[in-house]
Design an enzyme around this catalytic site. Structure first.
Site, PDB file in Angstrom:
ATOM      1  N   THR A 142      40.241 -32.548 -48.758  1.00 40.04           N
ATOM      2  CA  THR A 142      41.016 -33.773 -48.958  1.00 40.04           C
ATOM      3  C   THR A 142      42.499 -33.441 -48.870  1.00 40.04           C
ATOM      4  O   THR A 142      43.037 -32.724 -49.715  1.00 40.04           O
ATOM      5  CB  THR A 142      40.694 -34.412 -50.321  1.00 40.04           C
ATOM      6  OG1 THR A 142      39.318 -34.781 -50.358  1.00 40.04           O
ATOM      7  CG2 THR A 142      41.543 -35.661 -50.535  1.00 40.04           C
ATOM      8  N   LYS A 191      39.502 -42.294 -47.289  1.00 39.99           N
ATOM      9  CA  LYS A 191      39.121 -41.742 -48.597  1.00 39.99           C
ATOM     10  C   LYS A 191      40.067 -42.231 -49.696  1.00 39.99           C
ATOM     11  O   LYS A 191      39.625 -42.547 -50.812  1.00 39.99           O
ATOM     12  CB  LYS A 191      39.106 -40.220 -48.567  1.00 39.99           C
ATOM     13  CG  LYS A 191      38.731 -39.621 -49.914  1.00 39.99           C
ATOM     14  CD  LYS A 191      38.270 -38.207 -49.853  1.00 39.99           C
ATOM     15  CE  LYS A 191      37.804 -37.737 -51.230  1.00 39.99           C
ATOM     16  NZ  LYS A 191      37.271 -36.364 -51.209  1.00 39.99           N
TER      17      LYS A 191
END
Length: 278
Positions: free
Chosen positions: A98, A175
């Protein structure tokens, strides 16, 4: 013979993902900086190697990166004895870490400008339980042709795969959107239960109501687990994403007041101690 896929970063999320790839019939060539997990990984049938160069040499077409951040991705790729030390060609780095959208785009440009590797981004959602169950949601971006060709890998570790365009950073935006909504919803559920508690309403019955009413959500249906999240685990990760979303809003002049409030109230709403600032 099954395809060999490289996997770098066998931590809380990466380890069960690698195991599920092995269960699906792929040969997994694994590497992690923490050698203490090597025996555990080998017991699951994962081929663990001592260098990143070996990962790049042995992988047939793809190497998954599940390391922590941009700096670690740069290090495993461009560092001394990194993946590029094998001079790999016609292979793809699948970054499942991420990162923020701009940083992911920068990493993609750097990889493709300075190597013969391609890069796609494939952010995941579902937490450790989803990684173990093989039910992750996978948000992909990059070359659509490459993404589609790797669908068997994604099917081995997740239940749903989504595609968000050519820019690798787009998967990270997706996300952030998901986790922003998660954070806002967590605050709402926690505050609703707090009001119910003030009036001595049984929490379980409030949750039962929400599950069959308009207040239903993933958070409600998984509140038993969500309420146990701590500053040392999922809450700190979620807070990082809420702050990243806030920064994206400021940068691009996108007003998101609920996200801003959620990022400041998350620990208070959940009744948890805030992590110490360092």
């Amino acid at each position: 013979m099954s395809k060999k896929i490289g996997f770098v970063g066998l931590g809380t999320m990466g380890f069960p993902m690698a195991v599920n790839l092995k269960k699906a019939g792929f040969e997994v060539i694994g590497y992690d900086a923490f050698k203490g997990l090597y025996e555990k990984a080998k017991a699951e049938g994962i081929t663990m190697v001592e260098t990143l160069k070996e990962v790049a040499e042995q992988a047939d077409e793809a190497i998954i990166s599940m390391v922590r951040d941009y700096a670690q991705n740069v290090d495993i790729t461009f560092g001394e004895n990194g993946l590029l030390s094998a001079e790999p060609k016609n292979k793809t780095l699948i970054v499942m870490s991420t990162l923020d959208p701009q940083t992911m785009n920068e990493l993609g440009k750097k990889v493709e400008a300075e190597s013969n590797l391609s890069l796609i981004s494939a952010a995941v959602s579902g937490g450790a339980s989803g990684a173990q169950a093989g039910t992750l949601s996978i948000m992909t971006a990059g070359s659509e042709t490459i993404v589609k060709s790797f669908q068997p890998y994604f099917d081995a570790i997740g239940s749903h795969t989504f595609y968000y365009g050519e820019d690798p950073g787009n998967s990270q935006v997706a996300k952030l959107v998901n986790n922003m909504i998660l954070g806002v919803n967590m605050n709402a559920v926690a505050e609703g239960l707090k009001l119910g508690k003030h009036y001595n309403l049984p929490e379980e019955e409030i949750l039962n109501l929400l599950k069959v009413s308009t207040g239903d959500s993933w958070v409600v249906r998984n509140w038993k687990d969500v309420s146990e999240w701590t500053a040392e685990t999922a809450l700190s990760v979620l807070l990082k994403d809420l702050i990243a979303t806030y920064n994206q809003g400021i940068k691009h002049n996108v007003s998101m007041p609920f996200n801003a409030l959620s990022s400041t109230q998350l620990f208070d709403s959940m009744g948890k101690e805030k992590p110490e600032s360092k």
